[in-house]
Design a protein around this motif. Structure first.
Motif: not given
Length: 509
Positions: A62-70
């Motif tokens: 989830a944290q890695v996905n947030w690096l793109s989702l941000i």
């Protein structure tokens, strides 16, 4: 007195007869394209190696996905502000600001790789990505405005295509370069450092090479008629334009689907035994064929002006490719078929983006290009956040984890329901656009009528329809795009503009 080489003939008294295109427009296009490409590489540099990044920095999926989702989250509230900045500060100021934000973000996110003793690397990574996301809101809206203000009508779609497709070109670079640099966790600092180089170069060129937001003489009648004088009034006009709303919602949904596809491709494929290198190859094919399709479609639309037909047909074919990907990607050992479908998805989907942005400007005229293209992108980012969150929430634990090549240490996920939903949404957006979107080409109609050029001489009453022609402003309330240049007096109207110019043919091709 004879004008400079390539200048348009002068009328009696020395006043220029028609629109002019300046050679330095290509420098502006180069800077915007490089900046957009760099920003896109920073956006998706982590996605192709999500499992390795998570393992190296001890981050969850989830944290890695947030690096793109941000990127998508930041662009929603700040996207509206970026539209105002672009129309008020001007194209040059917005580009320079975006370049510095982009460079600062690239440096900030590289610090955890250069200083491994940092206790909370996720904060630095997310902070850097957030600055780059702020830069994206300024950069991504620029192509339509740059094409409208600097390029003649027979080059606008091509210029918009070049600047717009530089963004997926950056995604292509990230899809290929990240897996090549990051075989193991030790390669992550090198990857982070390499991505700061184009960001720094774009920042330098934007600061040094861009001298003005608009040319001394407009390149077309549409550029001279460009209006962005009232930001809130422009947004109200857009929201009341039914055709524009349909285009913004449906094509914005397409942007959301493409963004989610690019960000989640590695996680989708690794769950069925495909390697990171193959995921990177599929992402590269998705972009390469999208750029090729955009090149062909941009040249075609510049000649024919068939914006609506090209957009509708392209999205229909892209939806078919999306459905095929949802079905075939769940199968094991179908690398050739998956790669071919990703190529077709990019060819038909990405190629529509610059044409749809030009169509948004045509549909929204006389509202400014920044607002017309920017609102489509903001809606696309908002829909992208919802789609990406929904797709990840609908995943389940895989019933056969033995085939997975994912390295993030958790059980692989089953993306079947999520992919079927993505294909359904893509098909829904396309059907609504095909059935309910109809619009005249308002900017081309104004250019066909041939009103005077207010950048060159004092404005005269327009002979165009009052529905299409914006009301003249009272003295001292000129549009921001025009206030970027000193108002030309009667004597200035007789002076030859400085710089290299080219003759431009008036009218619609």
């Amino acid at each position: 007195m004879a004008g400079p080489t390539g200048a348009a003939p002068e009328a009696a008294g020395g006043a220029p007869r028609g629109p002019r295109a300046y050679a330095r427009r290509w420098v502006f296009l180069l800077v915007v394209s490089l900046l957009s490409c760099s920003n896109a590489t920073l956006w998706l540099s982590f996605a192709p190696v999500a499992d390795v990044v998570g393992q190296h920095f001890l981050l969850s999926v989830a944290q890695v996905n947030w690096l793109s989702l941000i990127y998508l989250v930041v662009s929603i509230p700040f996207g509206i502000l970026a539209i105002w900045v672009l129309d008020s500060v001007g194209l040059r100021g917005a580009t320079i600001l975006g370049a510095w934000l982009n460079f600062a973000g690239s440096v900030l996110r590289a610090l955890p790789g250069a200083a491994p003793w940092i206790l909370n690397p996720f904060a630095f990574l997310l902070g850097g990505q957030s600055l780059c996301a702020l830069a994206q809101t300024l950069v991504i809206f620029s192509p339509a405005k740059l094409a409208a203000l600097w390029f003649p009508e027979h080059q606008r779609a091509t210029a918009n295509m070049i600047a717009t497709m530089s963004n997926p070109l950056g995604i292509l670079v990230a899809s290929v370069l990240s897996p090549a640099l990051v075989r193991k966790g030790e390669g992550i600092p090198l990857m982070l450092g390499v991505y700061t180089i184009p960001a720094g170069l774009a920042c330098l060129l934007a600061t040094v090479c861009l001298g003005e937001s608009v040319p001394p003489t407009p390149p077309s009648v549409g550029a001279a008629s460009s209006t962005s004088e009232n930001f809130l009034q422009g947004l109200k006009l857009l929201l009341r334009n039914k055709a524009y709303v349909v285009l913004a919602v449906c094509f914005g949904g397409g942007i959301g689907v493409f963004s989610s596809f690019s960000a989640l491709l590695e996680q989708i494929l690794c769950a069925n035994g495909y390697s990171n290198e193959f995921s990177g190859l599929c992402g590269a094919l998705f972009i390469v064929f999208g750029i090729l399709g955009a090149l062909v479609l941009g040249l075609y639309v510049d000649r024919t002006k068939h914006f609506t037909e090209a957009t509708k047909i392209g999205l229909c074919l892209a939806s078919m490719a999306c459905v095929a990907f949802a079905l075939v990607s769940r199968l094991q050992g179908q690398a050739l078929a998956v790669a071919a479908i990703c190529s077709l998805f990019g060819f038909f989907g990405f190629s529509v983006a610059p044409v749809a942005m030009e169509l948004a400007v045509e549909c929204a005229f006389p509202v400014g290009e920044g607002a017309a293209a920017g609102l489509v992108f903001v809606l696309g980012q908002a829909e992208g956040v919802l789609i990406m969150v929904l797709l990840t929430a609908l995943t389940t634990r895989s019933a056969d984890p033995s085939v997975s090549t994912c390295q993030h240490g958790e059980d692989p996920l089953d993306w079947t329901v999520s992919l079927l939903l993505m294909a359904s949404l893509c098909t829904l957006f396309t059907c609504v656009l095909v059935l309910f979107f109809h619009t005249p080409y308002r900017r081309l109609q104004v250019e066909s009528a041939g009103p005077p050029l207010p950048w060159t001489c004092a404005p005269e009453p327009s002979a165009t329809s009052p529905v299409l022609a914006p009301a003249h402003e009272a003295p001292g309330s000129a549009p921001p795009a025009q206030r970027l240049q000193e108002a030309l007096g009667p004597a200035s109207c007789l002076q030859e503009p400085q710089g290299l110019t080219e003759t431009v043919t008036r009218g619609v091709s």
